[in-house]
Design an enzyme around this catalytic site. Structure first.
Site, PDB file in Angstrom:
ATOM      1  N   SER A   1       0.964  -1.268   0.051  1.00 24.62           N
ATOM      2  CA  SER A   1      -0.020   0.044   0.121  1.00 24.62           C
ATOM      3  C   SER A   1       0.743   1.219  -0.090  1.00 24.62           C
ATOM      4  O   SER A   1       1.608   1.337   0.924  1.00 24.62           O
ATOM      5  CB  SER A   1      -0.865  -0.239   1.297  1.00 24.62           C
ATOM      6  OG  SER A   1      -1.774   1.209   1.240  1.00 24.62           O
TER       7      SER A   1
ATOM      8  N   HIS B   1      -1.080  -1.120  -4.300  1.00 29.83           N
ATOM      9  CA  HIS B   1      -2.273  -0.702  -3.863  1.00 29.83           C
ATOM     10  C   HIS B   1      -2.533   0.840  -3.600  1.00 29.83           C
ATOM     11  O   HIS B   1      -1.387   1.187  -2.866  1.00 29.83           O
ATOM     12  CB  HIS B   1      -2.657  -1.648  -2.702  1.00 29.83           C
ATOM     13  CG  HIS B   1      -3.965  -1.207  -2.130  1.00 29.83           C
ATOM     14  ND1 HIS B   1      -5.226  -2.031  -2.565  1.00 29.83           N
ATOM     15  CD2 HIS B   1      -4.640  -0.451  -0.989  1.00 29.83           C
ATOM     16  CE1 HIS B   1      -6.267  -1.670  -2.006  1.00 29.83           C
ATOM     17  NE2 HIS B   1      -6.018  -0.648  -0.987  1.00 29.83           N
TER      18      HIS B   1
ATOM     19  N   ASP C   1      -4.879   4.019  -2.362  1.00 29.24           N
ATOM     20  CA  ASP C   1      -6.025   4.394  -1.792  1.00 29.24           C
ATOM     21  C   ASP C   1      -6.469   5.618  -2.028  1.00 29.24           C
ATOM     22  O   ASP C   1      -5.660   6.712  -1.879  1.00 29.24           O
ATOM     23  CB  ASP C   1      -5.940   4.130  -0.222  1.00 29.24           C
ATOM     24  CG  ASP C   1      -5.779   2.960   0.446  1.00 29.24           C
ATOM     25  OD1 ASP C   1      -6.685   1.959  -0.123  1.00 29.24           O
ATOM     26  OD2 ASP C   1      -4.786   2.668   1.106  1.00 29.24           O
TER      27      ASP C   1
ATOM     28  N   MET D   1      -8.991   8.557  -1.296  1.00 29.98           N
ATOM     29  CA  MET D   1      -9.967   9.103  -0.147  1.00 29.98           C
ATOM     30  C   MET D   1     -10.249  10.529  -0.383  1.00 29.98           C
ATOM     31  O   MET D   1      -9.453  11.260  -0.996  1.00 29.98           O
ATOM     32  CB  MET D   1      -9.209   9.032   1.216  1.00 29.98           C
ATOM     33  CG  MET D   1      -8.506   7.709   1.444  1.00 29.98           C
ATOM     34  SD  MET D   1      -7.727   7.789   3.115  1.00 29.98           S
ATOM     35  CE  MET D   1      -6.494   6.714   3.059  1.00 29.98           C
TER      36      MET D   1
ATOM     37  N   HIS E   1      -8.218   1.402  -4.712  1.00 26.23           N
ATOM     38  CA  HIS E   1      -9.325   1.362  -3.719  1.00 26.23           C
ATOM     39  C   HIS E   1     -10.018   2.673  -3.730  1.00 26.23           C
ATOM     40  O   HIS E   1      -9.357   3.489  -3.004  1.00 26.23           O
ATOM     41  CB  HIS E   1      -8.934   0.833  -2.532  1.00 26.23           C
ATOM     42  CG  HIS E   1      -9.711   0.748  -1.340  1.00 26.23           C
ATOM     43  ND1 HIS E   1      -9.479   0.578  -0.174  1.00 26.23           N
ATOM     44  CD2 HIS E   1     -11.145   0.646  -1.368  1.00 26.23           C
ATOM     45  CE1 HIS E   1     -10.438   0.291   0.651  1.00 26.23           C
ATOM     46  NE2 HIS E   1     -11.563   0.550  -0.181  1.00 26.23           N
TER      47      HIS E   1
ATOM     48  N   MET F   1     -12.266   4.933  -2.085  1.00 31.35           N
ATOM     49  CA  MET F   1     -12.984   5.209  -0.494  1.00 31.35           C
ATOM     50  C   MET F   1     -13.574   6.564  -0.704  1.00 31.35           C
ATOM     51  O   MET F   1     -13.126   7.450  -0.103  1.00 31.35           O
ATOM     52  CB  MET F   1     -12.081   5.352   0.682  1.00 31.35           C
ATOM     53  CG  MET F   1     -11.589   3.976   1.025  1.00 31.35           C
ATOM     54  SD  MET F   1     -10.560   3.822   2.283  1.00 31.35           S
ATOM     55  CE  MET F   1      -8.845   3.936   1.363  1.00 31.35           C
TER      56      MET F   1
ATOM     57  N   MET G   1     -12.515  -5.332   4.391  1.00 29.60           N
ATOM     58  CA  MET G   1     -11.669  -4.399   5.396  1.00 29.60           C
ATOM     59  C   MET G   1     -11.522  -5.040   6.428  1.00 29.60           C
ATOM     60  O   MET G   1     -12.395  -5.174   7.201  1.00 29.60           O
ATOM     61  CB  MET G   1     -12.394  -2.875   5.358  1.00 29.60           C
ATOM     62  CG  MET G   1     -12.460  -2.123   3.917  1.00 29.60           C
ATOM     63  SD  MET G   1     -10.673  -1.800   3.180  1.00 29.60           S
ATOM     64  CE  MET G   1      -9.870  -0.843   4.520  1.00 29.60           C
TER      65      MET G   1
ATOM     66  N   ASP H   1      -7.419  -5.933   3.662  1.00 29.28           N
ATOM     67  CA  ASP H   1      -6.787  -4.918   3.666  1.00 29.28           C
ATOM     68  C   ASP H   1      -6.911  -4.379   5.268  1.00 29.28           C
ATOM     69  O   ASP H   1      -8.053  -3.685   5.630  1.00 29.28           O
ATOM     70  CB  ASP H   1      -7.346  -3.876   2.568  1.00 29.28           C
ATOM     71  CG  ASP H   1      -6.439  -2.455   2.772  1.00 29.28           C
ATOM     72  OD1 ASP H   1      -5.503  -2.244   3.571  1.00 29.28           O
ATOM     73  OD2 ASP H   1      -6.833  -1.445   1.987  1.00 29.28           O
TER      74      ASP H   1
END
Length: 238
Positions: free
Chosen positions: A13, A38, A40, A42, A71, A73, A145, A179
């Site tokens: 990540s 990975h 993220d 957000m 991913h 979010m 998650m 994750d």
């Protein structure tokens, strides 16, 4: 049509890396086209934090050979399908919690596939994993998650493993990703439950030898029957 690999994948990540050296850090842990990272995304709304968006991913993509597992979010994932595809995302994973109904969810899956990305759905710790069951035939991955999404460095929630077990039992060929707070000390617990894609942040980036950690974790997945690890993995020291 989905692309279930059922092979071990360790996904460092990038949220846990030295962000001032993003490209170098990505290549340090994922140097080849067989590797994964990975990312993220957000929005400060669905989760109480902000990270990067499509412009950062687009800048990084030419400097990395890795598979980009993105991913999202975010509260409105449909807004970002085109931008993420153009940025170079390979897997677009959104949260089931933000979807209004089944029709909206199916439309988003179709849009993601039409943009030539793989598609995953994520579930937060308090969300029943059964909410994704109607869509699995059209998905490439389900992400469970094991922390509350929004911040790195949280403690692993072992009580999420029954969700993984349920997915693996019901969908034996599905790629199941976990994750949050995962490293060599608890990888076996995840792999035994049935996870074969493992997101790892601090446990990889803070290691003296990140590649050794990745190889070791892959072997843990293989040991529990979740796919065949690469034949040419560098042997670990005795």
């Amino acid at each position: 049509m989905s692309f279930h690999t059922r092979s071990p994948a360790i996904l460092p990540s990038l949220l846990a890396c030295d962000l001032a050296k993003l490209a170098d850090e990505a290549n340090r842990v994922a140097p080849t086209s067989e590797d994964y990272v990975h990312l993220d995304v957000m929005d400060g709304h669905f989760v109480p934090n902000l990270s990067w968006g499509a412009p950062v991913i687009k800048c990084l993509k030419p400097h990395s050979k890795a598979f980009f597992d993105v991913h999202l979010m975010v509260s409105e994932p449909a807004k970002w399908v085109k931008d993420m595809a153009e940025a170079g995302a390979n897997m677009f994973t959104f949260h089931i919690e933000v979807m209004k109904d089944e029709q909206e969810t199916r439309s988003l899956i179709q849009a993601i596939k039409a943009a030539n990305m793989k598609c995953g759905i994520a579930v937060k710790p308090k969300t029943a994993v059964s909410t994704v069951f109607p869509f699995v035939d059209d998905l490439d991955l389900v992400l469970v998650m094991t922390v509350e999404p929004g911040f790195g460095g949280q403690a692993f929630m072992a009580d999420m493993m029954p969700k993984v077990e349920e997915l693996r039992e019901k969908f034996p060929n599905l790629d199941v990703e976990v994750d949050g707070g995962i490293g060599p000390n608890n990888i076996d617990e995840c792999a035994k439950a049935g996870a074969n894609w493992i997101v790892a942040g601090s446990s990889v980036f803070k290691a003296k030898n990140p590649q050794e950690v990745i190889v070791s974790m892959k072997r843990s997945i293989e040991k529990h029957g979740n796919g065949k690890a690469d034949a040419d993995l560098t042997p670990l020291p005795a």
